[in-house]
Design a protein around this motif. Structure first.
Motif: not given
Length: 298
Positions: A258, A260-269
């Motif tokens: 979770e 990692i997924i949250e970090a990926e979301k922040q990177i995508d944003e």
């Protein structure tokens, strides 16, 4: 070595079961003596329907169910769990029938004129209620790994039922001292009645003790109620311990996933914001170039 040191002691379980069976036998002796004496005194002839009715009325069906349950957990190897659970259910339902008078007459409690009547009322029905509650707790946590809640509920019910049984015995002894000399030929009948009244409450208390004992640990329950050997119960314990470890590891991995997924979301944003900013910068440059070209043409 582990199998030898962790062996479940069967002697306390067998002794407790034998005591319960002896109490049930005393109940049926008292019930039979009371019913035959009362029938002889009133001139009635006993038949199966009458015996069955009085067994239901005085808790005999519940005691018979307890007898079968004890025989099952002592004698059966195969399908012990199936029949043990069935007769625990039977004990619960028949104990509920025995405690029906408690709920039905609870509203009349305020009309009792003496403390002895109140004590006699609770002492008569409380063991049935305690056994019902303990049976429900065991049924609810039958497939649980630890059964700690069932163990604590059984302990409370055991203490309540034991206290009420002591009060019932005290009340019965008081009645016997004051009444037996006046009963004449009916003296034996009332003695038998007192016997099965006391043994009914005692059987309820002992069953609460039984539930408390078998839920002290997972291995005791597996060996006594399900019919496993110590080796089988040990294998089950090790497998379940490993399953718990894997569940904890999966939970940790899920938590990390979770994050990692949250970090990926922040990177995508962040990438999307950068792309939008870059796109708006390009459009400004193009406009500037167009202005320059127009100037040169002029």
């Amino acid at each position: 070595m582990e199998a030898k040191t962790n062996q479940t002691k069967k002697a306390p379980f067998i002794i407790l079961a034998i005591i319960i069976l002896a109490t049930c036998a005393a109940y049926f002796i008292g019930f039979g003596g009371y019913l035959s004496g009362a029938a002889a005194a009133s001139g009635l002839s006993l038949n199966f329907q009458m015996v069955l009715y009085y067994l239901y009325l005085y808790g005999g069906l519940m005691v018979a169910c307890i007898v079968v349950l004890m025989i099952v957990v002592l004698a059966l190897k195969n399908m012990r769990e199936f029949f043990a659970k069935m007769f625990v259910w039977g004990t619960f339902l028949l104990a509920m029938l025995g405690s029906a008078g408690f709920y039905g007459n609870l509203a009349q409690l305020s009309s009792f004129t003496s403390t002895d009547q109140v004590i006699a009322f609770f002492a008569t029905y409380a063991p049935y209620v305690a056994l019902s509650v303990a049976s429900v707790a065991l049924i609810v946590q039958w497939d649980d790994n630890r059964r700690k809640k069932a163990n604590m509920v059984s302990l409370v019910c055991m203490l309540v039922s034991a206290a009420m049984t002591i009060m019932l015995v005290s009340n019965v002894m008081t009645q016997m001292k004051s009444m037996l000399d006046m009963l004449g030929t009916m003296q034996a009948v009332y003695i038998y009645q007192y016997i099965f009244m006391i043994t009914t409450a005692l059987a309820c208390t002992l069953m609460c003790v039984f539930y408390f004992y078998v839920t002290l640990s997972r291995r005791k329950f597996d060996c006594h109620m399900i019919g496993m050997t110590d080796e089988e119960a040990g294998i089950v314990e090790r497998i379940e311990a490993r399953v718990d470890e894997i569940a904890d590891e999966v939970e940790e991995l899920a938590t990390e996933g979770e994050a990692i997924i949250e970090a990926e979301k922040q990177i995508d944003e962040a990438v999307e914001e950068a792309a939008q900013t870059l796109q708006s910068t390009d459009s400004v440059i193009v406009e500037t170039e167009i202005v320059v070209e127009e100037a040169e043409e002029k």
